[in-house]
Design an enzyme around this catalytic site. Structure first.
Site, PDB file in Angstrom:
ATOM      1  N   CYS A 235     -40.086  20.784 -27.000  1.00  0.00           N
ATOM      2  CA  CYS A 235     -40.083  21.993 -27.816  1.00  0.00           C
ATOM      3  C   CYS A 235     -40.381  21.681 -29.282  1.00  0.00           C
ATOM      4  CB  CYS A 235     -38.718  22.672 -27.706  1.00  0.00           C
ATOM      5  SG  CYS A 235     -37.378  21.656 -28.364  1.00  0.00           S
TER       6      CYS A 235
ATOM      7  N   ALA B 109     -38.039  19.286 -30.968  1.00  0.00           N
ATOM      8  CA  ALA B 109     -38.368  17.896 -30.635  1.00  0.00           C
ATOM      9  C   ALA B 109     -39.517  17.411 -31.507  1.00  0.00           C
ATOM     10  CB  ALA B 109     -38.720  17.764 -29.161  1.00  0.00           C
TER      11      ALA B 109
ATOM     12  N   ARG C 225     -35.970   7.770 -29.978  1.00  0.00           N
ATOM     13  CA  ARG C 225     -37.402   7.517 -30.237  1.00  0.00           C
ATOM     14  C   ARG C 225     -37.680   6.114 -30.761  1.00  0.00           C
ATOM     15  NH1 ARG C 225     -42.448  10.090 -30.010  1.00  0.00           N
ATOM     16  NH2 ARG C 225     -42.665   9.822 -32.237  1.00  0.00           N
TER      17      ARG C 225
ATOM     18  N   HIS D 222     -44.407  20.002 -34.982  1.00  0.00           N
ATOM     19  CA  HIS D 222     -45.071  19.084 -35.915  1.00  0.00           C
ATOM     20  C   HIS D 222     -45.627  19.870 -37.096  1.00  0.00           C
ATOM     21  CE1 HIS D 222     -46.170  16.841 -31.955  1.00  0.00           C
ATOM     22  NE2 HIS D 222     -45.017  16.398 -32.386  1.00  0.00           N
TER      23      HIS D 222
END
Lengths: 511, 496
Positions: free
Chosen positions: B77, B80, B111, B210
């Site tokens: 999503c 994220a 990550r 992003h």
């Protein structure tokens, strides 16, 4: 040049090579970071009593909590039913997270679908997503049951699962008689243990609602949310077979999270069958092995005239004694000699090792039932469970813990911390250190910061493999827990005495 | 075959791949079949004009549109994409997962964004800060709580340079005004406070997260604080390298050896200062185009900063990348680039000599996120391996267009692949290696097919740069050539 084809260095050694150390030092100069002195000053301060008090005054911020959200528990419990696919209604990113989280712990596949709601669904509701989603999941993944739970997005906008599922069936997404149990599992209420409870109740309602119970001889046993379920459930079943008890394990994830590698990917394996689940209404009793995972479910079972009982993670001697006695009471079957012998063997092992265990202090954190069971075992070994913390524990749990402490002289200096997180634990350990810390992989950051060795015995364990395959429950599980504690104790002594010519006079061969 | 044989050395069976696509589509209900078929395709030879510009194939699939409900998309999503990818690695800021506890919990430390710092004191990457929303916060709103949280962070984590607020789903639904809280608290504390509207329901994948995260840098960081930084002629920013397993470090060392000064690395191992001073550099070097092209375009428009894409996976691409970067600077840098390439050539030769014979001709299928489904193609080919299929979780059309620079005719292309499709494709092709994520790892391995996680480097890495290539080669070899794959069938079954 540090790298070579003969001896390939990956991150840990590579970045300790001089070229990289110099490079990182150069970078450090230009990062605008505080000076080393300033950082050290603050680091020391964070370990002070003053900081601890400030830290415990927090009312709003949570740092490093030891809990997850409801749907994780919902998809976990649903995975314990035969060919059951979890369908989480709401945003899709959540489902990617649950799947990853479970896979990282079990090192196993985790198959869950989402209704992939986006901004338009937030405005108009997710009915169409449910209609299409159920049809697709049914067609592609051939489940026998689809268990629907919710993300907080669907909860905030107030989607009505019951109505949506009914409409979806009318539209032909799945056959009318296909099992689609559901539970609302808002992430802003409770934790993963609450989600376990809600979804399990939803599944039972699906099969039991409107039915009359005809009490039989069988008992239902609910394991609760348990990262060690693969080992624990199998051990439990072995014990029940020894006792000759007629039972249904209600939600058994053992095989689902332990499928073999033989060339075939099994999306579904094992689990409580749907027939068993329907038949479980006729049990004479339902026993929960984790009280705080099953409060609503037990109440529901009780409403059908079943006797109910609950334990707190049956670990150690008295925890297992209680397990066997309760099963014996509920089923009418005596505790066989074979299990008495197992008990004796565990006691034997504890007696053999008692001098190394006596007086050791521990900090324990995790789900409320685990912390209770673990602390109880620690007390049995002559250890002190000084700091017991459950982020998803409440006041009732804390009172129960204090009762436990009061029951043993080794509980005198112990305290329970409900609703606190691992940053609180850091303050506790920095100001009042214990010999060992018992928890999950997240505890490794505490181990680093306050230098208290971590013993991993709780979900999730990401950085060690296969622990969950071996039981913690029962006398056999007790042996494993005992050995795990002892290994850490002995390893610590060896590490502390290994320096040649300095401390190795105590590096004893026999202990 | 019609494609350019010049350097290919292998070909993919396009007709077979078309059949696989037809087979998986047959399983869908009508409505979903129509939607899914546009995401699956086989790479076709590029036209002559495109070929002269270095394009090998055309990968024509629909992308960046909503996932179909119930099909088991692998996607995440917007949260994220913002907290997990762009903001999370910024090390000297506290990133609040604002909303219920889960999102922050599941993404906590997952990550592998390596960094140097004293965690909890001056850096905060591997921590989980959450507002842990309760029902009352949903009902009455969370702004007051957020204010209190910012105060508590300020008092308990005094060395934090700033705070970002990573919105989870409920924030946008209950009408909280996190921007107002941010402005107010910025005035009170003087610290950078960045509200990010990355609620998980926004957009169709990580990708919009992003973009939103990039925009938040533009709106809440750039030109806000005074920047103390003496610019130099060789200053560059590395954009879109998250330092997974140390990737940015094994890249940086090459750039520094070339004589460049990396003044900002976004966002792996980054500090707030590195972000603030970025517009003063000469050039932006972008590795993960998908997640950070937005801010590069902004810096180009606003500050006149040029940006170039590069690829530091595998020696062919690294050499090309170093030359491409050097071309922007003077002869000294250009000469240095040649020296760097020459310096590492013996390592490259030794790695290839050791591993290529063990990997030659092995078939690989990829399914990853932002840049890797194309960026790692040549790294595999440098080792003699063959890419038979590739696809992205959250690519846009420009990513697939760029993929055509890498993959061969007949390559199976899958966008936002469902678990069903991926499993069937893998079953049909039986590749020697699959590179994808944690959710794909165990199903694939159960099928007896070697697997490497290509998000986290399967806890290894770095894979960038020359040093990283050696690790990449070692890891692909150890995945494929482990004896366990030969033990799957019981001997009495083999006999049958």
């Amino acid at each position: 040049m540090p790298q070579s084809a003969e001896k390939v260095l990956d991150h840990a050694p590579l970045f300790r090579e001089p070229e990289y150390r110099e490079m990182l030092a150069r970078k450090g100069q230009s990062e605008g970071m505080p000076t080393a002195e300033e950082t050290q000053r603050v680091a020391d301060w964070t370990k002070s009593w003053e900081y601890r008090e400030k830290n415990f005054e927090r009312t709003s911020l949570t740092v490093n909590p030891a809990k997850a959200c409801q749907p994780l528990g919902a998809v976990f419990v649903a995975a314990g039913f035969e060919k059951t696919l979890s369908f989480v209604h709401g945003s899709q990113g959540c489902v990617a997270y649950y799947r990853s989280h479970l896979s990282r712990h079990f090192k196993e596949p985790s198959s869950i679908v989402s209704s992939s709601m986006t901004e338009d669904a937030a405005v108009f509701g997710g009915l169409q997503n449910m209609i299409d989603g159920l049809a697709n999941a049914y067609a592609l993944y051939s489940p026998r049951m689809i268990a629907v739970s919710t993300t907080c997005m669907a909860e905030v906008i107030g989607d009505d699962l019951q109505a949506f599922i009914t409409t979806s069936k009318q539209k032909g997404s799945v056959p009318e008689d296909f099992n689609v149990p559901y539970a609302h599992t808002p992430a802003f209420v409770g934790s993963h243990t609450t989600g376990y409870d809600n979804m399990l109740k939803g599944i039972l309602e699906n099969f039991w609602k409107g039915k009359e119970a005809k009490q039989g001889a069988s008992i239902n046993i609910i394991p609760g949310f348990d990262g060690y379920a693969v080992g624990n459930n199998r051990e439990l079943k072995r014990i029940l077979a020894e006792m000759g008890v007629e039972y249904t394990l209600v939600s058994d994830v053992a095989d689902q999270f332990d499928t073999p590698s033989d060339g075939e990917f099994r999306m579904y394996d094992g689990g409580t069958t749907l027939e068993q689940t329907a038949e479980a209404i006729n049990a004479r009793a339902t026993l929960s092995l984790q009280h705080y995972c099953t409060e609503k479910t037990l109440e529901y079972c009780g409403s059908f005239g079943q006797k109910t009982a609950s334990l707190h993670y049956p670990l150690g001697v008295q925890g297992t004694d209680e397990l066997l006695q309760t099963i014996s009471d509920l089923s009418g079957k005596p505790i066989p000699e074979s299990l008495e012998k197992e008990r004796g063997r565990l006691i034997d092992a504890m007696a053999d090792s008692q001098s190394w265990l006596h007086g050791k202090s521990y900090a324990i954190y995790g789900d409320p039932d685990f912390v209770y069971g673990m602390a109880r075992f620690v007390l049995e070994t002559g250890g002190e469970p000084r700091h017991c913390l459950a982020t998803n524990g409440n006041k009732v749990w804390a009172d129960k813990m204090r009762e436990l402490f009061a029951s043993s002289p080794f509980g005198a200096n112990c305290e329970a911390y409900p609703g606190k997180d691992l940053w609180h634990m850091r303050s506790l350990l920095a100001t009042e250190p214990t010999d060992f810390l018992i928890g999950n992989s997240y505890g490794k950051y505490l181990e680093r910061d306050v230098n208290v060795p971590l013993i991993r015995l709780h979900f999730p364990v990401f950085d060690r493999h296969h622990h969950h395959r071996f039981p913690l429950w029962g006398y056999q599980g007790g042996l494993r827990v005992l050995t795990t504690l002892l290994d850490k104790i002995f390893d610590k002594i060896d590490i502390d005495t290994i320096e040649p010519g300095v401390t190795d006079y105590s590096y004893d061969l026999t202990r | 075959m019609t494609y350019d044989e010049e350097d290919s050395g292998y070909q993919n069976d396009g007709a077979f791949h078309q059949q696989l696509i037809a087979d998986v589509l047959a399983a869908y209900p009508d409505k979903s079949r129509k939607r899914r078929q546009r995401h699956l395709s086989v790479a076709k030879p590029a036209d002559e004009e495109a070929k002269t510009e270095g394009t090998l194939t055309e990968c024509d699939v629909k992308s960046n549109i909503k996932s179909i409900p119930g099909v088991m998309t692998v996607r995440g999503c917007a949260y994220a994409g913002s907290k997990g990818v762009v903001w999370g690695p910024v090390k000297d800021m506290v990133h609040i997962s604002h909303g219920p506890v889960g999102c922050g919990q599941y993404s906590w430390s997952q990550r592998r964004n390596y960094y140097i710092g004293k965690t909890g004191i001056d850096t905060f990457v591997t921590m989980q800060f959450t507002s842990d929303f309760q029902e009352k916060d949903i009902v009455f709103g969370g702004d007051k709580k957020l204010e209190k949280i910012i105060d508590e962070i300020d008092s308990l984590f005094p060395l934090a340079k700033g705070i970002s607020i990573q919105s989870e789903c409920p924030i946008g639904l209950i009408g909280d005004d996190i921007e107002a809280v941010s402005r107010k608290k910025h005035k009170e504390t003087g610290k950078t406070i960045v509200p990010v509207r990355c609620e998980g329901f926004r957009g169709v994948s990580q990708s919009l997260g992003h973009h939103i995260a990039n925009d938040a840098i533009r709106d809440w960081v750039f030109d806000k604080n005074e920047v103390h930084h003496e610019p130099g002629p060789y200053d560059v920013n590395v954009i879109g390298d998250y330092n997974i397993g140390g990737d940015a470090w094994s890249s940086r060392i090459l750039l520094e050896e070339m004589g460049l000064r990396v003044v900002g690395n976004w966002s792996g191992d980054a500090t707030l200062a590195e972000i603030e001073r970025a517009p003063k550099a000469k050039l932006n070097l972008i590795h993960c185009y998908r997640s950070m092209n937005y801010i590069c375009r902004h810096m180009e428009e606003k500050y006149g900063m040029p940006w170039i894409e590069y690829n530091f996976f595998g020696p062919s691409q690294i050499a090309m990348g170093l030359r491409k970067i050097a071309a922007f600077f003077d002869d000294t840098i250009k000469e240095n680039a040649e020296k760097v390439i020459a310096k590492y050539q013996p390592l490259v030769d030794a790695v290839i000599a050791k591993y290529k014979p063990r990997l030659q001709g092995k078939k690989v299928m990829l399914y990853v996120g932002g840049l890797r489904p194309r960026h790692v193609v040549n790294a595999y080919e440098d080792l003699g391996m063959e890419i038979v299929g590739t696809g992205y979780e959250f690519a846009h059309g420009d990513d697939y267009q760029r993929t055509g620079h890498y993959v061969k005719d007949g390559t199976l292309i899958y966008d936002d692949v469902t678990s069903y499709e991926l499993e069937k494709f893998i079953e049909g092709i039986r590749p020697d290696l699959v590179g994808s994520g944690i959710k794909e790892k165990y199903p694939v391995q159960k099928m007896g097919i070697p697997f490497r996680q290509m998000h986290s480097w399967d806890y290894s890495g770095p894979y960038h740069g020359y040093d990283g290539f050696a690790i990449f080669a070692r890891d692909m070899d150890l995945a494929i050539n482990n004896p366990v794959w030969g033990l799957f069938k019981a001997p009495w079954k083999k006999a049958a």
